[in-house]
Write an enzyme that holds these catalytic residues in place. Structure first.
Site, PDB file in Angstrom:
ATOM      1  N   ASP A 174     103.804  40.304  57.913  1.00 38.24           N
ATOM      2  CA  ASP A 174     104.856  39.112  57.387  1.00 38.24           C
ATOM      3  C   ASP A 174     103.830  37.586  57.250  1.00 38.24           C
ATOM      4  O   ASP A 174     105.161  36.921  56.596  1.00 38.24           O
ATOM      5  CB  ASP A 174     105.625  39.150  58.488  1.00 38.24           C
ATOM      6  CG  ASP A 174     105.381  39.043  60.117  1.00 38.24           C
ATOM      7  OD1 ASP A 174     104.297  39.468  59.825  1.00 38.24           O
ATOM      8  OD2 ASP A 174     105.890  38.293  60.717  1.00 38.24           O
ATOM      9  N   ASN A 175     102.830  37.478  57.530  1.00 36.41           N
ATOM     10  CA  ASN A 175     101.976  36.345  57.574  1.00 36.41           C
ATOM     11  C   ASN A 175     101.156  36.460  56.325  1.00 36.41           C
ATOM     12  O   ASN A 175     100.029  35.478  56.224  1.00 36.41           O
ATOM     13  CB  ASN A 175     101.368  35.933  59.063  1.00 36.41           C
ATOM     14  CG  ASN A 175     102.099  35.561  59.532  1.00 36.41           C
ATOM     15  OD1 ASN A 175     103.322  35.350  59.185  1.00 36.41           O
ATOM     16  ND2 ASN A 175     101.656  35.397  61.240  1.00 36.41           N
ATOM     17  N   GLY A 181     114.815  29.373  68.824  1.00 33.29           N
ATOM     18  CA  GLY A 181     114.409  28.883  66.504  1.00 33.29           C
ATOM     19  C   GLY A 181     114.003  26.857  66.869  1.00 33.29           C
ATOM     20  O   GLY A 181     114.111  26.406  65.733  1.00 33.29           O
TER      21      GLY A 181
HETATM   22  P1  AMP Z   1     105.027  34.531  63.773  1.00 31.83           P
HETATM   23  O1  AMP Z   1     103.901  35.126  65.011  1.00 31.83           O
HETATM   24  O2  AMP Z   1     105.191  33.020  63.400  1.00 31.83           O
HETATM   25  O3  AMP Z   1     105.026  35.288  62.416  1.00 31.83           O
HETATM   26  O4  AMP Z   1     106.675  34.932  64.039  1.00 31.83           O
HETATM   27  C1  AMP Z   1     107.002  36.442  63.974  1.00 31.83           C
HETATM   28  C2  AMP Z   1     108.794  36.409  64.108  1.00 31.83           C
HETATM   29  O5  AMP Z   1     109.293  35.808  65.496  1.00 31.83           O
HETATM   30  C3  AMP Z   1     109.306  35.155  62.791  1.00 31.83           C
HETATM   31  O6  AMP Z   1     110.349  36.080  62.181  1.00 31.83           O
HETATM   32  C4  AMP Z   1     110.269  34.320  63.797  1.00 31.83           C
HETATM   33  O7  AMP Z   1     110.643  33.405  62.714  1.00 31.83           O
HETATM   34  C5  AMP Z   1     109.928  34.484  64.842  1.00 31.83           C
HETATM   35  N1  AMP Z   1     110.052  33.622  65.846  1.00 31.83           N
HETATM   36  C6  AMP Z   1     108.785  33.008  66.266  1.00 31.83           C
HETATM   37  N2  AMP Z   1     108.888  32.139  66.954  1.00 31.83           N
HETATM   38  C7  AMP Z   1     110.588  31.455  67.053  1.00 31.83           C
HETATM   39  C8  AMP Z   1     112.017  30.740  67.812  1.00 31.83           C
HETATM   40  N3  AMP Z   1     111.247  29.498  68.748  1.00 31.83           N
HETATM   41  N4  AMP Z   1     112.555  31.438  67.682  1.00 31.83           N
HETATM   42  C9  AMP Z   1     113.346  32.250  67.101  1.00 31.83           C
HETATM   43  N5  AMP Z   1     112.302  33.023  66.146  1.00 31.83           N
HETATM   44  C10 AMP Z   1     110.997  32.477  66.426  1.00 31.83           C
HETATM   45 MG    MG Z   2     105.171  34.195  60.744  1.00 34.22          MG
END
Ligand code: AMP
Ligand code: MG
Length: 496
Positions: free
Chosen positions: A257-258, A131
């Site tokens: 999701d992005n 997180g």
């Molecule tokens: P992203 O690749 O940044 O779009 O993230 C994809 C998913 O992974 C999203 O649901 C984020 O909230 C989750 N996520 C990314 N980094 C972390 C982290 N350090 N802790 C918890 N969840 C994460």
């Molecule tokens: Mg994202």
């Protein structure tokens, strides 16, 4: 334990619009308090643009709330659920794994802006993640998103950076930080994918009605409002992708999701601006097949939008076939809007006003030449802008970019011919051709100074210059230069 704000204490984050969504789409969740919060940066430019007073954001209470230590019990933070297609693979449950939505502030014109913390601790959606966010990843998102805003490209914004005082382990210990991010909406195509999976058509309808009320109120009274909303989402994505490409930007994780419903650039993970032009360029360490390469971005956006179309079909027409036809008709617009915006943008960059088959071919030849000659995209367009302005030695400096002088001279000659017939002014070229972009090696240098030496000066300097990329002080010109061989950043990483 979080401290709580007493109801008597005023704070500007008074709305929590997402509570109007179906109950399954969000949950209350408290950020993890920071052990030693510090305000590293507050984006005064942004607050001025929003016409929001900065006093609270600097106050003890403001810092305590923005660092996740204090919560407002009257308006508790929430996290949102979403699903996704990541790299084409279906992922039923993602959600905010390291972000907390504090709510919305209201600007002087009545617009509600989301205030979200990123890197604020574990949530119900964190899975195995901690997180957290490293200071480096927070500064990176700050610099690149603010560079995007400086280029007048729709984006989420970076309002503040707070140090948490906690370490984050990524192989080794790094300082932890929180990014305070603003957006017109944090809903994504992934939110719709979640709604259809968990809540079915009724959930999708509630979500769609919500977004119309919040962000597209002008559609509310239209009998075909759902189809018009889809059309608007398509237009915004097509225009956004063309704007990215015109400045050499590669998003890197264009998953559903992005993909923001309101058409803002969101999720600055492995993204990068390219130096030398190469249409197949990829930076992301996890994009092995070039799925999200520079020139693949339009087709990926189209694919993401088709995923959304499938979900919205029942809102377009009760008859399935008619609904599909209507969706297709809208989707066809993507290519038209994208091509039109990209072609017009390239004409502007080259200072050509008349669009013809020949000028389109010339643009294509120009890009081929840039690829073959490994020419830096930003510098090339900056130099031709200087030629158009009749700057001293600009012609020579332009030709110096070509290894093959004959290729350079032939190109230059052709360009002069097209320019002679056109009337596009130097000023219009200047607005299409930034002098400076957020180059990877400069971003990395700013991050290293902050992370390893607690020196934020390079970060502040770079963010100041990137805020106005169409002008530069002579003293800052070194920030414009491409990387030396040893400075080249070959790969970028998500979620670090
Ligand atoms: P992203 O690749 O940044 O779009 O993230 C994809 C998913 O992974 C999203 O649901 C984020 O909230 C989750 N996520 C990314 N980094 C972390 C982290 N350090 N802790 C918890 N969840 C994460
Ligand atoms: Mg994202």
């Amino acid at each position: 334990m979080n401290a709580t704000l007493s109801s008597a204490e005023k704070n500007p984050i008074i709305y929590q619009n997402y509570r109007k969504l179906p109950a399954d789409m969000f949950m209350e969740s408290n950020p993890t308090p920071s052990s030693a919060p510090t305000l590293i940066d507050l984006n005064n430019n942004l607050l001025e643009q929003l016409d929001v007073d900065s006093t609270w954001f600097r106050s003890e209470q403001g810092i305590s709330i923005l660092s996740g230590s204090t919560i407002n019990a009257d308006n508790p933070p929430i996290v949102m659920a979403y699903s996704a297609h990541q790299f084409g693979q279906w992922v039923p449950l993602l959600g905010d794994g390291r972000a907390h939505m504090l709510g919305q502030i209201e600007t002087s014109d009545g617009t509600k802006i989301d205030i979200q913390l990123k890197g604020s601790g574990r949530t119900q959606f964190s899975r195995a993640g901690d997180g957290r966010a490293t200071l480096g990843s927070v500064l990176r998102e700050y610099l690149v998103s603010e560079a995007m805003a400086g280029l007048n490209i729709p984006t989420t914004r970076s309002l503040a950076v707070l140090g948490t005082g906690n370490n984050v382990i990524r192989g080794r210990a790094f300082p932890g930080a929180i990014l305070v991010r603003t957006a017109t909406s944090h809903l994504r195509i992934g939110s719709f994918e979640y709604a259809i999976t968990r809540l079915g058509d009724d959930g999708v309808k509630s979500l769609t009605d919500y977004i119309i009320t919040q962000n597209f109120p002008e559609l509310e009274s239209s009998p075909s409002k759902y189809l018009e909303l889809f059309g608007e989402i398509i237009k915004r994505q097509a225009s956004l992708i063309s704007q990215w490409m015109l400045v050499g930007f590669i998003h890197g994780v264009m998953n559903t999701d992005n993909t923001s419903i309101v058409g803002e650039t969101i999720d600055y993970g492995p993204c990068a601006f390219m130096d030398e032009f190469n249409p197949a360029k990829v930076f992301s360490s996890i994009d092995h097949n070039g799925r999200y390469a520079w020139d693949q971005q339009p087709s990926i956006a189209y694919w993401n939008l088709s995923m959304l179309a499938n979900i919205l079909l029942p809102l377009f027409d009760a008859n399935k076939e008619r609904a599909v036809d209507k969706a297709k008709e809208q989707l066809e617009m993507f290519d038209l809007v994208f091509r039109d915006a990209f072609e017009k943008g390239m004409h502007k960059k080259l200072g050509l006003s008349d669009i013809s088959k020949e000028s389109e071919q010339f643009i294509s030849d120009t890009l081929t030449n840039l690829t073959k000659e490994n020419i830096d995209f930003t510098i090339f367009f900056d130099r031709i802008t200087r030629v158009a302005n009749k700057d001293d030695r600009a012609d020579t400096q332009l030709l110096e970019l070509f290894t093959n002088q004959q290729t350079g001279k032939t190109w230059f000659e052709q360009w002069r011919n097209y320019r002679a017939e056109s009337t596009t002014s130097f000023i219009s070229m200047r607005h299409a051709n930034p002098i400076i972009i957020a180059r990877n090696h400069r971003v990395e240098q700013a991050i290293d100074a902050a992370t390893d030496h607690n020196d934020f000066e390079p970060f502040r300097r770079l963010s100041r210059v990137l805020a106005n990329p169409f002008e530069i002080n002579p003293a800052d010109r070194e920030l414009e230069t491409p990387p030396q061989p040893k400075e080249i950043v070959l790969q970028t990483y998500c979620g670090t």
